[in-house]
Write a protein that holds these residues in place. Structure first.
Motif, PDB file in Angstrom:
ATOM      1  N   LYS A 166       0.818  -1.217   0.000  1.00  0.00           N
ATOM      2  CA  LYS A 166       0.000   0.000   0.000  1.00  0.00           C
ATOM      3  C   LYS A 166       0.846   1.259   0.000  1.00  0.00           C
ATOM      4  CE  LYS A 166      -1.243   1.815   3.621  1.00  0.00           C
ATOM      5  NZ  LYS A 166      -0.759   2.935   4.479  1.00  0.00           N
ATOM      6  N   ASP A 167       1.866   1.297   0.843  1.00  0.00           N
ATOM      7  CA  ASP A 167       2.701   2.494   0.955  1.00  0.00           C
ATOM      8  C   ASP A 167       3.510   2.743  -0.312  1.00  0.00           C
ATOM      9  OD1 ASP A 167       1.765   3.036   3.458  1.00  0.00           O
ATOM     10  OD2 ASP A 167       3.486   2.212   4.523  1.00  0.00           O
TER      11      ASP A 167
ATOM     12  N   LEU B 246       1.143   4.149  -2.990  1.00  0.00           N
ATOM     13  CA  LEU B 246       0.796   5.551  -2.771  1.00  0.00           C
ATOM     14  C   LEU B 246       1.998   6.470  -2.967  1.00  0.00           C
ATOM     15  CD1 LEU B 246      -1.512   5.246   0.387  1.00  0.00           C
ATOM     16  CD2 LEU B 246      -2.205   5.599  -1.993  1.00  0.00           C
TER      17      LEU B 246
ATOM     18  N   ARG C  28       2.909   6.644  -6.707  1.00  0.00           N
ATOM     19  CA  ARG C  28       1.866   7.288  -7.506  1.00  0.00           C
ATOM     20  C   ARG C  28       1.820   8.787  -7.257  1.00  0.00           C
ATOM     21  NH1 ARG C  28      -4.456   6.237  -6.357  1.00  0.00           N
ATOM     22  NH2 ARG C  28      -3.830   7.506  -4.557  1.00  0.00           N
ATOM     23  N   GLY C  29       2.102   9.207  -6.037  1.00  0.00           N
ATOM     24  CA  GLY C  29       2.049  10.620  -5.701  1.00  0.00           C
ATOM     25  C   GLY C  29       3.372  11.325  -5.942  1.00  0.00           C
TER      26      GLY C  29
ATOM     27  N   PHE D  18       0.172   8.915   5.667  1.00  0.00           N
ATOM     28  CA  PHE D  18      -0.901   8.250   4.931  1.00  0.00           C
ATOM     29  C   PHE D  18      -2.039   7.865   5.863  1.00  0.00           C
ATOM     30  CE2 PHE D  18       2.382   6.640   1.640  1.00  0.00           C
ATOM     31  CZ  PHE D  18       2.224   7.797   0.899  1.00  0.00           C
TER      32      PHE D  18
END
Length: 224
Positions: A11-12, A15, A18-19, A73
């Motif tokens: 997940k990290d 994110l 992608r960011g 997050f």
């Protein structure tokens, strides 16, 4: 615990990649390298010790931004309570954040290293095996303290902000060892026994990994 850690890593990383968080960390490090290159006179080559210091300073700034991003997050979405209520041990959160941070810092360093070579005119010596081992040891130590720092930096109390500042001096011995060996990698002459510095870094990792595992559950599950 392992399942939770791997889920957090996936997940990290998704994110972060992608960011723009990792991009900002990399750009800050590259900007630091470029600014130091401008301080050199035309045709002047930076010393190996200076190049090594810049590399690890860039890595340190990257570590700070990366772990603040990783722990933000859950803070932004109010998901920290959900993680704490999961049946898995809270140590899984530590390993998940540390492993994700390790991957992101290593990716950034893969860009910092050639930038050091190009902008500061460095050459790689025969000490590269020791430098590679030190890279792994130093990154492990940085992510252990980075995971603890990230947990401390979240929340709203002044106590947490103060404690997060106290973590930085703890990295100084590890960075000294890393700079010494990377200075030799970049051609700095030295009579220092590199294996002693590697042993020192390994001992540092063992001590602060144990301390981070001991303190993380109290820090991360503390009150806001």
């Amino acid at each position: 615990m392992l399942k939770l850690a791997l889920a957090l890593v996936r997940k990290d990383l998704f994110l972060a990649l992608r960011g723009a968080g990792l991009v900002q960390s990399v750009l800050l490090g590259l900007l630091l390298v470029f600014m130091f290159s401008l301080s050199q006179k035309t045709g002047e080559v930076a010393s190996g010790q200076m190049a090594a210091a810049i590399f690890w300073l860039s890595s340190l700034f990257c570590q700070t931004l990366v772990f603040n991003m990783l722990f933000a997050f859950e803070e932004q979405n109010g998901a920290r309570t959900c993680l704490l209520l999961s049946p898995a041990h809270v140590t899984g959160i530590f390993f998940g954040k540390a492993l994700a941070g390790f991957v992101l810092i290593l990716l950034a360093q893969l860009l910092f290293f050639p930038a050091i070579i190009v902008f500061l005119g460095q050459h790689i010596s025969a000490a590269w095996p020791s430098a590679l081992v030190m890279l792994l040891l130093a990154d492990i130590g940085m992510v252990c303290l980075g995971a603890l720092l990230g947990a401390l930096s979240q929340g709203q109390t002044a106590r947490e902000s103060l404690l997060s500042l106290l973590v930085f001096p703890l990295l100084a011995p590890l960075l000294l060892a890393a700079i010494t060996i990377f200075g030799v990698l970049f051609g700095e002459s030295s009579n220092t026994d590199l294996t002693r510095w590697l042993g020192f870094a390994a001992a540092f990792d063992a001590i602060f990994l144990a301390l981070s595992l001991l303190l993380f559950r109290f820090v991360y599950s503390g009150d806001d």
